[in-house]
Design an enzyme around this catalytic site. Structure first.
Site, PDB file in Angstrom:
ATOM      1  N   GLU A 404     -23.756  26.576  65.597  1.00  0.00           N
ATOM      2  CA  GLU A 404     -23.743  28.058  65.633  1.00  0.00           C
ATOM      3  C   GLU A 404     -25.154  28.599  65.378  1.00  0.00           C
ATOM      4  O   GLU A 404     -25.331  29.638  64.738  1.00  0.00           O
ATOM      5  CB  GLU A 404     -22.774  28.640  64.591  1.00  0.00           C
ATOM      6  CG  GLU A 404     -21.359  28.122  64.688  1.00  0.00           C
ATOM      7  CD  GLU A 404     -20.483  28.844  65.711  1.00  0.00           C
ATOM      8  OE1 GLU A 404     -20.928  29.874  66.268  1.00  0.00           O
ATOM      9  OE2 GLU A 404     -19.369  28.370  65.957  1.00  0.00           O
TER      10      GLU A 404
HETATM   11  C1  LIG Z   1     -20.650  18.376  66.082  1.00  0.00           C
HETATM   12  C2  LIG Z   1     -21.327  19.381  66.956  1.00  0.00           C
HETATM   13  C3  LIG Z   1     -20.573  20.315  67.639  1.00  0.00           C
HETATM   14  C4  LIG Z   1     -21.192  21.232  68.501  1.00  0.00           C
HETATM   15  N1  LIG Z   1     -20.420  22.100  69.234  1.00  0.00           N
HETATM   16  C5  LIG Z   1     -21.007  22.817  70.228  1.00  0.00           C
HETATM   17  C6  LIG Z   1     -20.215  23.553  71.167  1.00  0.00           C
HETATM   18  O1  LIG Z   1     -18.994  23.613  71.064  1.00  0.00           O
HETATM   19  N2  LIG Z   1     -20.845  24.196  72.179  1.00  0.00           N
HETATM   20  C7  LIG Z   1     -22.202  24.164  72.320  1.00  0.00           C
HETATM   21  O2  LIG Z   1     -22.700  24.778  73.265  1.00  0.00           O
HETATM   22  N3  LIG Z   1     -22.994  23.502  71.433  1.00  0.00           N
HETATM   23  C8  LIG Z   1     -22.434  22.813  70.406  1.00  0.00           C
HETATM   24  N4  LIG Z   1     -23.210  22.090  69.535  1.00  0.00           N
HETATM   25  C9  LIG Z   1     -24.651  22.093  69.691  1.00  0.00           C
HETATM   26  C10 LIG Z   1     -25.380  22.807  68.571  1.00  0.00           C
HETATM   27  O3  LIG Z   1     -25.190  24.186  68.700  1.00  0.00           O
HETATM   28  C11 LIG Z   1     -26.843  22.373  68.618  1.00  0.00           C
HETATM   29  O4  LIG Z   1     -26.885  21.047  68.135  1.00  0.00           O
HETATM   30  C12 LIG Z   1     -27.760  23.264  67.812  1.00  0.00           C
HETATM   31  O5  LIG Z   1     -27.853  24.537  68.392  1.00  0.00           O
HETATM   32  C13 LIG Z   1     -29.162  22.688  67.659  1.00  0.00           C
HETATM   33  O6  LIG Z   1     -29.671  22.242  68.867  1.00  0.00           O
HETATM   34  P1  LIG Z   1     -30.272  20.759  68.966  1.00  0.00           P
HETATM   35  O7  LIG Z   1     -29.262  19.827  68.427  1.00  0.00           O
HETATM   36  O8  LIG Z   1     -30.745  20.551  70.344  1.00  0.00           O
HETATM   37  O9  LIG Z   1     -31.491  20.769  67.971  1.00  0.00           O
HETATM   38  P2  LIG Z   1     -32.965  21.259  68.291  1.00  0.00           P
HETATM   39  O10 LIG Z   1     -32.939  22.599  68.920  1.00  0.00           O
HETATM   40  O11 LIG Z   1     -33.693  20.182  68.970  1.00  0.00           O
HETATM   41  O12 LIG Z   1     -33.530  21.423  66.810  1.00  0.00           O
HETATM   42  C14 LIG Z   1     -34.007  20.333  66.013  1.00  0.00           C
HETATM   43  C15 LIG Z   1     -34.656  20.920  64.758  1.00  0.00           C
HETATM   44  O13 LIG Z   1     -35.750  21.776  65.124  1.00  0.00           O
HETATM   45  C16 LIG Z   1     -35.545  23.074  64.598  1.00  0.00           C
HETATM   46  N5  LIG Z   1     -36.046  24.070  65.526  1.00  0.00           N
HETATM   47  C17 LIG Z   1     -35.768  24.220  66.842  1.00  0.00           C
HETATM   48  N6  LIG Z   1     -36.400  25.289  67.344  1.00  0.00           N
HETATM   49  C18 LIG Z   1     -37.101  25.831  66.328  1.00  0.00           C
HETATM   50  C19 LIG Z   1     -37.968  26.956  66.208  1.00  0.00           C
HETATM   51  N7  LIG Z   1     -38.221  27.781  67.225  1.00  0.00           N
HETATM   52  N8  LIG Z   1     -38.509  27.212  64.997  1.00  0.00           N
HETATM   53  C20 LIG Z   1     -38.247  26.419  63.930  1.00  0.00           C
HETATM   54  N9  LIG Z   1     -37.446  25.362  63.981  1.00  0.00           N
HETATM   55  C21 LIG Z   1     -36.876  25.056  65.171  1.00  0.00           C
HETATM   56  C22 LIG Z   1     -34.053  23.195  64.385  1.00  0.00           C
HETATM   57  O14 LIG Z   1     -33.728  24.187  63.431  1.00  0.00           O
HETATM   58  C23 LIG Z   1     -33.695  21.784  63.945  1.00  0.00           C
HETATM   59  O15 LIG Z   1     -33.960  21.639  62.575  1.00  0.00           O
HETATM   60  C24 LIG Z   1     -22.601  21.230  68.624  1.00  0.00           C
HETATM   61  C25 LIG Z   1     -23.368  20.293  67.900  1.00  0.00           C
HETATM   62  C26 LIG Z   1     -22.755  19.376  67.097  1.00  0.00           C
HETATM   63  C27 LIG Z   1     -23.609  18.355  66.380  1.00  0.00           C
END
Ligand SMILES: Cc1cc2nc3c(=O)[nH]c(=O)nc-3n(C[C@H](O)[C@H](O)[C@H](O)COP(=O)(O)OP(=O)(O)OC[C@H]3O[C@@H](n4cnc5c(N)ncnc54)[C@H](O)[C@@H]3O)c2cc1C
Length: 594
Positions: A404
């Site tokens: 979220e």
């Molecule tokens: C169990 C699970 C269920 C999920 N369910 C859904 C779903 O139903 N539908 C859906 O669409 N998605 C879903 N997600 C995806 C989830 O919303 C994303 O994992 C999340 O938004 C983070 O994206 P990422 O994993 O690519 O991390 P990244 O975006 O790669 O982030 C990695 C780290 O970098 C930080 N970061 C990234 N950008 C910045 C910035 N600009 N400034 C500072 N820090 C930053 C983040 O805070 C994090 O600490 C789910 C994920 C999981 C693990």
């Protein structure tokens, strides 16, 4: 929005609220209490006995449980009656989400279905789309999912590569792409899929049915926690999506995705409160039973400290979450009174309180991590055993800081939205910030010597707000339009803001309770508030000092450090005595006591 009862989103920083204008959890009506009871029973009798099985990927059972929740009416709470739901307000659906929060991984399936899986259609669908899908989603005949994230596009969701190409005759789109981490993906019938049409700049949203040709559902992910929620990758290969299944406007999907997340974030706050209460109850049950040195461990000061702190933080998160939720309902009503239709009014209400929704998410997820961690500690070695609920709760909690919108992204939303509103002139931050600057230059006013309990707390809160305005005002002046590159400063501001909002919500709840029940009935809550304000003052000072020491120099720095000391000065509290009394109540009741 013309509603003199409610402050606008973010306005709490510069305006005070009366306790009469906040909703507190002690005010649920009979119908809300009945729904809460139904949910509690459902969790106790159907979810918890099956949690091991669903955590072992029994997705057929998971699907059945979601459908069972539908039969009890728990899926259609926010869906209007004309689409065969119950048309209840956000506070009611929040109470149900809170109760579901005690259902471990099941709450994730439930929330994804009722929130991000259903609401895009409710808020953005055409009449035909709503008629076709909402009754089935409300009953559980269909299960919903929300497909935004891709392998290369997480926090930067609008950078997704999924493509939808409109056919020459304009009757269908050909969808190609991969979605990742999709909750309910393995059990969903309907998916809200985000993809760019041709070479558009922004995503568009589509209603896609899982049974269509070209869709492949990947294997269940092996996760650290919430193992009973279905999480998969979904592959789309030349999927034919009828043109009438475009949801909202072309190029408008990213806006839909973000607006829907405002509600997802708020509800996550409620779910974490429910989970925290459940962990506190099992921790105290164990601590009362377990004896070491011929004494129940609950009697040791170290354990009392933990129990009290777990309760205080949960009470704060709950106060914050329901205050924000009622603000949203009030705003929705005000927009409807101005002539807006309900769907648009709901979206506007949620947008208006985007800052508070992010706070509910970040605060709730972080206090839950604290609570589960201390829960495991209270259980000692047994807390590390896969046989105990706290071990599961510990693993299940961690995801809340990631999905979220990660807590980093949500902290940036809090400050970014506030600054945007200030620059647009929607919230007057400038004049109060200037007034704080002038106050700092002048001689401190020691004239007000009130001894009234709540007046003293209000004075402390006004000073916390001055501390925020001082730091944020100076940072804006120093960095101007480059402030967004100074994430560490933004995060300090976000934490100060969130702690102040939580403390104010806590205080208003206790003040309202005193008016409702009488002073003798809220002695314990007042002790909790004493500890909370005392701790918050110290935290705000640390955050503020760190920022000031990092970006200010010379006289400006000295002046601001003096200001920070002045604005975070609160009376000393016998925190050990207070926590012992709070813990004694938990020990006596042998459950979360409020
Ligand atoms: C169990 C699970 C269920 C999920 N369910 C859904 C779903 O139903 N539908 C859906 O669409 N998605 C879903 N997600 C995806 C989830 O919303 C994303 O994992 C999340 O938004 C983070 O994206 P990422 O994993 O690519 O991390 P990244 O975006 O790669 O982030 C990695 C780290 O970098 C930080 N970061 C990234 N950008 C910045 C910035 N600009 N400034 C500072 N820090 C930053 C983040 O805070 C994090 O600490 C789910 C994920 C999981 C693990």
């Amino acid at each position: 929005m013309e509603n003199n009862k409610t402050l606008k989103g973010g306005e709490f920083l510069v305006k005070e609220t009366s306790y009469e204008n906040v909703f507190i959890p002690e005010e649920f009506n009979e119908e809300q209490n009945m729904m809460a009871e139904t949910t509690r029973e459902f969790v106790k009798t159907q979810v918890l006995p099956n949690i091991d099985k669903i955590d072992n990927h029994d997705t057929a059972l998971l699907k059945k449980l979601v459908k069972d929740a539908g039969e009890l009416g728990l899926l259609g709470i926010s869906v209007p009656e004309e689409y065969e739901g119950f048309g209840q307000n956000t506070v009611t659906s929040m109470k149900v989400a809170e109760e579901m929060g005690a259902g471990f991984s099941f709450v994730v399936a439930y929330s994804a279905h009722t929130g991000i899986g259903t609401l895009p259609i409710l808020y953005y669908g055409t009449e035909e789309q709503k008629k076709k899908y909402l009754p089935k989603l409300a009953s559980g005949e269909y299960i919903g999912a929300y497909c935004l994230t891709e392998p290369g596009a997480g926090s930067d969701a609008n950078s997704g590569k999924s493509k939808a190409i409109l056919s020459d005759d304009g009757t269908y789109y050909t969808l190609n792409g991969v979605k990742m981490w999709i909750t309910n993906g393995g059990i969903a019938d309907v998916q809200i899929v985000y993809a760019k049409i041709n070479d558009d700049k922004n995503l568009s949203a589509f209603i896609v049915e899982s049974a269509w040709d070209g869709i492949t559902i990947g294997a269940e992910e092996e996760k650290m926690g919430i193992r009973g929620s279905s999480t998969v990758q979904i592959y789309y290969e030349n999927v034919k999506v009828p043109a009438e299944n475009l949801l909202g406007k072309r190029d408008g999907g990213f806006k839909i995705a973000l607006n829907i997340l405002n509600l997802g974030r708020l509800k996550l706050g409620g779910g974490t409160v429910g989970a925290a209460k459940a962990v506190i109850t099992s921790s105290i049950n164990y601590a009362n039973e377990r004896k070491q040195f011929k004494t129940p461990i609950a009697q040791f000061g170290a354990i009392k400290h933990k129990l009290a702190e777990m309760v205080i933080l949960t009470f704060a998160a709950e106060s914050l979450t329901y205050r924000a939720t009622q603000n949203i309902d009030d705003a929705i009503e005000a927009y409807i009174a101005e002539g807006m239709d309900k769907g648009k009014a709901s979206l506007e209400g949620l947008r208006q309180y985007a800052i508070e929704a992010s706070m509910a998410k970040v605060y709730g997820s972080e206090i839950l991590d604290y609570v589960v961690d201390e829960g495991v500690q209270i259980y000692g070695g047994m807390g590390y055993s896969a046989e105990t609920d706290v071990e599961r709760a510990y693993r299940d909690s961690r995801i809340n800081r990631i999905f979220e919108g990660t807590n980093e992204i949500n902290r940036m939303v809090m400050v970014g939205e506030l600054l945007k509103r200030a620059f647009k002139g929607e919230i007057d931050v400038l004049s109060p910030a200037k007034a704080v600057g002038e106050e700092l230059m002048g001689i401190p006013d020691f004239g007000d010597t009130t001894q009234d309990y709540f007046e003293l707390k209000k004075k402390a809160l006004i000073n916390f707000k001055k501390a925020i305005l001082m730091v944020a005002g100076a940072a804006v002046q120093k960095y101007q339009d480059k402030l967004q590159n100074e994430q560490e400063i933004l995060f300090v501001a976000a934490d100060m803001l969130m702690l102040t909002y939580a403390a104010e919500s806590f205080m208003l709840r206790v003040e309202k309770l005193e008016h409702m029940k009488g002073a003798d009935k809220v002695e314990l809550q007042k002790l909790m508030l004493d500890v909370y304000i005392y701790d918050t003052a110290a935290k705000i000072k640390k955050f503020g000092d760190d920022a000031v020491n990092s970006f200010a120099e010379g006289n400006e720095r000295m002046g601001m450090l003096t200001g920070m000391k002045r604005f975070t000065k609160v009376d000393g509290v016998n925190v050990i005595g207070a926590r012992r009394k709070i813990a004694d109540k938990v020990i006596e009741e042998n459950k979360y006591p409020f």
